[in-house]
Design an enzyme around this catalytic site. Structure first.
Site, PDB file in Angstrom:
ATOM      1  N   THR A   1       1.751  -4.095   4.317  1.00  0.00           N
ATOM      2  CA  THR A   1       1.623  -4.306   5.763  1.00  0.00           C
ATOM      3  C   THR A   1       0.983  -5.657   6.120  1.00  0.00           C
ATOM      4  OG1 THR A   1      -0.539  -3.216   5.857  1.00  0.00           O
ATOM      5  CG2 THR A   1       1.417  -1.834   6.225  1.00  0.00           C
ATOM      6  N   ASP A   2       0.282  -6.282   5.162  1.00  0.00           N
ATOM      7  CA  ASP A   2      -0.495  -7.472   5.542  1.00  0.00           C
ATOM      8  C   ASP A   2       0.370  -8.616   6.057  1.00  0.00           C
ATOM      9  OD1 ASP A   2      -2.817  -6.177   5.007  1.00  0.00           O
ATOM     10  OD2 ASP A   2      -3.286  -7.242   3.155  1.00  0.00           O
TER      11      ASP A   2
ATOM     12  N   SER B   1       1.421  -7.803  -0.443  1.00  0.00           N
ATOM     13  CA  SER B   1       2.159  -8.748   0.416  1.00  0.00           C
ATOM     14  C   SER B   1       1.336  -9.965   0.817  1.00  0.00           C
ATOM     15  CB  SER B   1       2.728  -8.048   1.648  1.00  0.00           C
ATOM     16  OG  SER B   1       1.737  -7.793   2.604  1.00  0.00           O
TER      17      SER B   1
ATOM     18  N   THR C   1       0.826  -1.216   0.000  1.00  0.00           N
ATOM     19  CA  THR C   1       0.000   0.000   0.000  1.00  0.00           C
ATOM     20  C   THR C   1       0.855   1.258   0.000  1.00  0.00           C
ATOM     21  OG1 THR C   1      -1.829  -1.106   1.082  1.00  0.00           O
ATOM     22  CG2 THR C   1      -1.713   1.256   1.402  1.00  0.00           C
TER      23      THR C   1
HETATM   24  C1  SIN Z   1      -0.152  -5.309   1.175  1.00  0.00           C
HETATM   25  O1  SIN Z   1       0.065  -5.890   2.231  1.00  0.00           O
HETATM   26  O2  SIN Z   1       0.610  -5.384   0.189  1.00  0.00           O
HETATM   27  C2  SIN Z   1      -1.401  -4.504   1.005  1.00  0.00           C
HETATM   28  C3  SIN Z   1      -1.867  -3.886   2.264  1.00  0.00           C
HETATM   29  C4  SIN Z   1      -0.922  -2.873   2.855  1.00  0.00           C
HETATM   30  O3  SIN Z   1       0.206  -2.695   2.448  1.00  0.00           O
HETATM   31  O4  SIN Z   1      -1.380  -2.194   3.822  1.00  0.00           O
END
Ligand code: SIN
Length: 325
Positions: free
Chosen positions: A99-100, A66, A19
């Site tokens: 973040t995932d 991710s 993200t």
């Molecule tokens: C991801 O994990 O690539 C998408 C969600 C995020 O980065 O918050």
């Protein structure tokens, strides 16, 4: 790498997507967007003052969401980061990441990299095109932390929303808010604000140079299953048929299992699958019980990473491994 102003550290930014590099159709959009749409040069261009903190070399390693990260991705990322750290001319690495599953990649790198240099993972909860994106300041903060003289030797760090978290304990604890990350068991290792870093802690477990693992250590197949009221023991029995060498049981409370689930877990153990007990609660410490090692304060997802490495490396004494790392 461009020659930085005298005395500035030289850092490599390795972009992997997420993200933080996400693009939505409208500025109001914070949930419907494409992760990993902006390249690393665009990311850096949106952060005024980055080159006043460090000499920056940036590269695009991947552009993934991710949730699609795999063990093979962890291994190739670790090999690339290790190569940058070993090549000279690089005083530390900042990895931009979704973040995932950031917490899993961070802990994997924490266990396999052989370095004392700072390695910092950073992400964002809002896409780069949102009205108030959190990515640019998070990236500046991550570079500020990686450039700090006291960042060395702490293993891999995670920086979001002003907090510096240790890779072993950092967890995504909210699906949407910019303050999604926390270390529920250990608390923050530091704080970064307005270019200043305040340190508050030190990792309590072995990492990086103190582990026997590297990016080449094979990763054994390990699954995670959770306990819940009325859960089917058939799912646990099915794990044996997948060829998994290990299972992390994200049990209720203190890693507990219903009578039915416990019977199926015992069968798995008798069949040679290593079952590690953890908790679905998000915090706390789980001890060994009934021939099943306890994950201690590791989350189920991080316990899986450690068990994959330990079994892949052919290590016995799984409880010792969990107590040490
Ligand atoms: C991801 O994990 O690539 C998408 C969600 C995020 O980065 O918050």
């Amino acid at each position: 790498m461009s020659k930085p102003a005298m005395s500035l550290p030289r850092l490599c930014i390795v972009a992997t997507g997420g993200t933080i590099a996400g693009a939505g159709v409208r500025p109001q959009t914070t949930m419907a967007y494409a992760a990993g749409a902006l390249d690393v040069d665009e990311l850096c261009a949106r952060v005024p003052g980055l080159d006043e903190v460090a000499g920056i070399q940036a590269e695009q390693f991947a552009a993934i969401d991710s949730k699609n990260a795999t063990p093979a991705f962890w291994q190739s990322l670790a090999a690339r980061v290790q190569a940058l750290l070993d090549a000279g001319g690089c005083d530390g690495v900042v990895v931009t990441h979704g973040t995932d599953t950031l917490e899993e990649t961070a802990y994997y790198l924490h266990l396999v990299l052989k370095t004392d240099k700072p390695v910092v993972l950073v992400g964002a909860m809002r896409p780069a095109t949102a009205l108030s994106p959190d990515g640019p300041l998070n990236l500046l903060d991550a570079v500020t932390v990686a450039a700090h003289p006291q960042a060395a030797g702490r293993g891999v760090l995670v920086v979001l929303n002003h907090q510096v978290l240790g890779a072993r304990d950092a967890a995504k604890t909210n699906a949407n808010r910019p303050d999604a990350f926390a270390s529920p068991n250990a608390g923050a290792m530091g704080w970064v604000q307005d270019g200043r870093v305040a340190w508050m802690g030190w990792p309590g477990h072995g990492h990086t140079r103190a582990t026997p693992f590297t990016a080449s250590t094979p990763l054994a197949p390990v699954e995670v299953l959770a306990g819940y009221a009325g859960g089917s023991a058939a799912l646990i029995r099915a794990v044996g048929a997948t060829g998994a060498k290990g299972l992390v049981w994200a049990g209720t409370g203190n890693g507990s299992a219903s009578a039915d689930a416990q019977e199926a877990l015992d069968e798995l153990v008798r069949d040679g699958v290593v079952v590690v007990r953890a908790t679905r609660t998000g915090s706390g410490c789980v001890a060994a019980s009934g021939g099943m090692p306890g994950a201690g304060t590791l989350s189920p997802w991080k316990a899986r990473v450690l068990l994959m490495l330990a079994l892949g490396a052919g290590m016995g004494g799984v409880q010792d491994v969990f107590d040490t790392y």
